[in-house]
Design a protein around this motif. Structure first.
Motif, mmCIF file in Angstrom:
data_model
loop_
_atom_site.group_PDB
_atom_site.id
_atom_site.type_symbol
_atom_site.label_atom_id
_atom_site.label_comp_id
_atom_site.label_asym_id
_atom_site.label_seq_id
_atom_site.Cartn_x
_atom_site.Cartn_y
_atom_site.Cartn_z
ATOM 1 N N LEU A 256 0.748 -1.091 -0.008
ATOM 2 C CA LEU A 256 -0.014 0.036 0.026
ATOM 3 C C LEU A 256 0.921 1.439 0.034
ATOM 4 O O LEU A 256 0.553 2.230 -0.883
ATOM 5 N N GLY B 224 0.339 2.541 -3.740
ATOM 6 C CA GLY B 224 -0.805 3.457 -3.610
ATOM 7 C C GLY B 224 -0.693 4.883 -3.694
ATOM 8 O O GLY B 224 0.675 5.315 -3.588
ATOM 9 N N ALA C 131 1.606 7.148 -1.700
ATOM 10 C CA ALA C 131 1.200 6.996 -0.208
ATOM 11 C C ALA C 131 2.385 7.361 0.684
ATOM 12 O O ALA C 131 2.040 8.056 1.602
#
Lengths: 340, 514
Positions: A179, A183, A190
């Protein structure tokens, strides 16, 4: 007795006239304006010469790539604030880069051992915070000059890192790492989002709470802080522990960024010091601030990125960073001298 | 006001038998202090009398070795800064304890910051509002709240300090030399304020070197001498002259040997020397065999003047001539080259190296004499040092003993020996007997006399007035940056001298005029 006629003081010409106070702030303004100008020029130069430099994607990338540096610099900023402006005897934490390296190793090892992300995150943060606590004890309890004690801790931490990794890269992958590394939100990766959120939290604490104000007082004028009844030693210790926590967080981010540990975490030391010191230039009072550190993180990030886009050697970047430290430290030192 | 034994409940502060020593040196020796509620109480005493130690004990910064401290009739054996503040005792420190990079609001509220209701965040607007209100109420002026402390004038900084104390709703307010850096108009403003605060019921402690201020402002006064309280009396029953007499220890006369004066040629001339903001238009001549005394309060410029003569400060105008030769931009190496010697007041910090041996300290400024082809001739060094140790009667186990193991007085002898070894001819002695026991004092006096008799020229800067009178031929008095008197040491008494140095003369002169 009579309390009229108080004939005590003769006006001695110019003896007590308020000193011309414009010199300091004016010079500080020039310094700030000058550095912003350099920032703008560097930016313009790269946008003109480097392909893709000024694309939305690249800017987002730079923010993401700067996350580890930024979080570590925020940690160092806290230490600089509570340790005061003296470069030799003031606050500094040279163990931060090594701290991030070891915290990353702890994270990767826990994941490899089959534990969950939550355990790994806790382990990495605990590792970083513990290193910060060791620094706090060395500096506050034992009273070793921070420059010396944190460089000693840096070596110990780097040694443990080597023992654990045998100088190899430990790969790691998990849901959280995926993630973090892939992401994104509004084209910002992220990692960049985590950095921005953490910076906002740190800025709220340092610039807007009594705790922040007290940290500044502790660093700038410990006698005044003591006279105001502040627990000066505890505040200083807090800043080292908090910096250690930043090291742990940066470790997690670096595992995500590199999909594993790195054998060269120590190389981060110089950029971290540059970034935190450069940040002081962006404040009116020439003190370290979180917004200033974020700005200088981006500056250093864009500098590295621009060099990469232009296919220039990364050793050149180190040279420029060293030069920046010299410039910033001499400029602020001279300004402060003038003030006193 | 003239009640000699006020009823105990009336006392806001009641200290008795307070003693405190630092590394063997007794700073307070059973001192007492009784302050009546709602009065302005002065504390006077010469440098080293124990004033600042007493104040630091009240602030909880030092713990007394012995004695009882009653605040509001309650014994406070474990006073800390936090507890002192809880008891409503606030301080206007001499060295303005304000963070320079803070705004006025931040400096005022540091340590008791108001928060936005229900959040952990600073309520900057409220800080500003309250600061404005208090500054306006007591001073009738406004300091723009966004300004940084570093941008304020000395007087404005003092206002911030006082305001900081007032915000804490003080019961006792302690002023430590508050007028040292103020011009007269500002000081007048301060006195008006202090009276107003007293009338509002606040107890004021006022420490000052300026006896005329005590006379004009205080209700009662406590006189300290050598760590003891020698007098505590209503100001109405006394005068600046009486106070000066009380402050001075008169039993030291016999320590001073008589010197046969053999005046030689002029060695040092100073012409209209000024250092901006410190002293101005100072002229003097110094001849061989003379001891010139200089005295003045802190901030009078006397210390800076002496430092200028050794090149530690750069004069802004005027001229210094050594043996008739004009010296441009004097620096310490030039000064040493011209056989000048400085023995600084801060012995441990500047005068000697405690971690080096007696021998090393002695020859530090004259290593050239003991070098052969750049290597030290240790044997010659040792012999010379041995001779000096005997001549100065330095009590030490030998030339190799570390200086830190010697007593203060013997360290000072070594500090002087350093210059004897360098064959200096003009000696600048800054507080030569500070922190020195009485026995060593007499030996140092004898040494200074011997120097002068052998043809050295000596300038002694001292705030120990009997010492200065005993040592000097004539004495220059500095007051607020100017030499206001030159007195013959033979015909002046310590209390006259003190009256000059503390500015009592000004009051009298003005009284004559109007």
């Amino acid at each position: 007795m009579s309390v009229e006629a108080i004939d005590l003081t003769l006006d001695l010409p110019q003896a007590d006239a308020p000193k011309a106070q414009n010199g300091g702030p004016l010079a500080a303004n020039l310094l700030r304006a000058g550095s912003l100008l350099v920032f703008a020029l560097v930016f313009l130069f790269f946008s003109a010469t480097a392909p893709f430099f000024l694309t939305v994607g690249n800017i987002g990338n730079v923010i993401g790539q700067s996350a580890v540096l930024g979080v570590l610099s925020i940690g160092l900023t806290l230490v600089l604030v509570s340790g005061g402006p003296n470069v030799v005897t003031g606050g500094i934490d040279l163990s931060l880069a090594a701290n991030a390296g070891l915290s990353a190793v702890v994270y990767a090892l826990i994941i490899q051992a089959g534990y969950s992300d939550a355990v790994a995150i806790l382990g990495a943060l605990a590792t970083g915070t513990a290193i910060g606590a060791v620094n706090a004890i060395a500096v506050v309890v034992i009273g070793i000059v921070p420059l010396l004690s944190t460089i000693a801790v840096m070596n110990v931490v780097a040694g443990v890192d080597l023992v654990l990794t045998q100088n190899t890269v430990i790969p790691a992958s998990s849901d959280v790492l995926t993630l973090l590394s892939s992401g994104s939100l509004f084209t910002i990766p992220a990692l960049g989002i985590v950095f921005i959120l953490f910076a906002i939290a740190a800025a709220l604490v340092l610039q807007f709470t009594p705790l922040g104000l007290r940290l500044y007082a502790t660093g700038e004028f410990p006698e005044a802080a003591k006279a105001a009844g502040l627990p000066v030693r505890r505040l200083t210790a807090f800043s080292y522990v908090a910096a250690g926590f930043c090291g742990g967080l940066a470790g997690i981010l670096s595992v995500a960024y590199l999909s594993g540990t790195s054998t060269g975490s120590g190389e981060m030391l110089l950029p971290v010091v540059v970034t935190a010191l450069l940040g002081t230039i962006f404040s009116r009072r020439l003190v370290p601030t979180i917004p200033g550190t974020v700005l200088s993180t981006l500056f250093v990030g864009f500098l590295v990125n621009g060099f990469q886009l232009l296919n220039l050697s990364s050793t050149l970047v180190s040279g420029v960073q060293g030069l920046l430290i010299l410039l910033v430290v001499s400029a602020t030192t001279l300004l402060r001298k003038e003030e006193i | 006001m003239s009640d000699p034994s006020p009823a105990k409940p009336d006392l806001h502060l009641d200290f008795s038998g307070v003693s405190k020593s630092f590394g063997g040196a007794l700073a307070l020796d059973g001192a007492s202090l009784a302050v009546r509620r709602g009065t302005v109480h002065g504390i006077v005493g010469q440098n080293g009398a124990g004033k600042s130690t007493l104040i630091k004990i009240l602030a909880g910064l030092h713990k007394p070795d012995a004695g009882t401290l009653l605040v509001d009739g309650v014994s406070q054996p474990h006073l800390t800064p936090a507890l002192a503040e809880e008891l409503g005792i606030h301080f206007i420190h001499q060295d303005r304890l304000l963070v320079r990079s803070f705004t006025v609001g931040e400096a005022l509220f540091l340590g008791r910051e108001p928060r936005l209701p229900g959040t952990p965040f600073l309520d900057r607007r409220r800080m500003q509002r309250e600061a404005d209100a208090v500054i306006n109420r007591y001073f009738g002026l406004s300091i723009p709240n966004g300004r940084l402390i570093s941008e304020l004038s000395t007087a404005e900084r003092q206002i911030v300090q006082i305001t900081r104390a007032l915000i804490g709703k003080p019961a006792v307010l302690v002023f430590d030399e508050p007028t040292a850096a103020l011009v007269r108009r500002e000081a007048d403003l301060l006195f008006g304020l202090i009276r107003r605060l007293r009338d509002e019921g606040i107890t004021i402690l006022y420490i000052s070197h300026y006896l005329n201020e005590i006379e004009a402002l205080c209700d009662d006064v406590t006189v300290l001498r050598n760590g003891r309280t020698v007098a505590a009396l209503p100001v109405a029953n006394t005068s600046a002259r009486d106070l000066a007499r009380l402050m001075i220890d008169a039993d030291l006369k016999e320590l001073f040997p008589v010197r046969t004066i053999a005046r030689g040629e002029t060695v040092l001339e100073v012409d209209a020397l000024s250092l901006k903001g410190r002293y101005e238009d100072v002229s003097l001549t110094l001849v061989k065999g003379e001891v010139l005394g200089i005295t003045g309060l802190l901030g009078s410029g006397a210390k800076e003047f002496v430092r200028t003569l050794f090149g530690l400060e750069a004069a802004s105008s005027g001229e210094i001539r050594v043996r008739g030769q004009r010296v441009k931009s004097l620096k310490p190496p030039d000064a040493i080259g011209r056989q000048l010697a400085l023995v600084p007041e801060d012995r441990r910090g500047q005068g000697v190296a405690l971690d080096l041996s007696v021998a090393e300290n002695t020859t530090l400024s004259s290593l050239g004499r003991f070098s052969r082809f750049s290597f030290l001739a240790r044997r010659a060094e040792k012999a010379a040092v041995q001779a000096l140790i005997q001549r100065l009667q330095v009590k030490t186990s030998g030339p190799d003993a570390l200086l830190g193991t010697l007593s203060g007085g013997n360290q000072q002898k070594v500090a002087i020996a350093k210059w004897l070894s360098a064959q200096s001819e003009i000696y600048l002695l800054d507080e030569p007997t500070v922190g020195v026991d009485v026995g060593s004092k007499a030996e140092i006096y004898a040494l200074i006399n011997e120097l002068a008799e052998k043809g050295a020229a000596v300038i002694v800067l001292s705030s120990d007035l009997p010492e200065l009178i005993g040592l000097s031929d004539r004495i220059l008095v500095f007051f607020r940056g100017q030499v206001i008197r030159e007195l013959s040491a033979a015909s002046v008494t310590p209390d006259q001298l003190l009256a000059e140095a503390t500015g009592s003369h000004i009051r009298e002169e003005l009284a004559h005029v109007g």
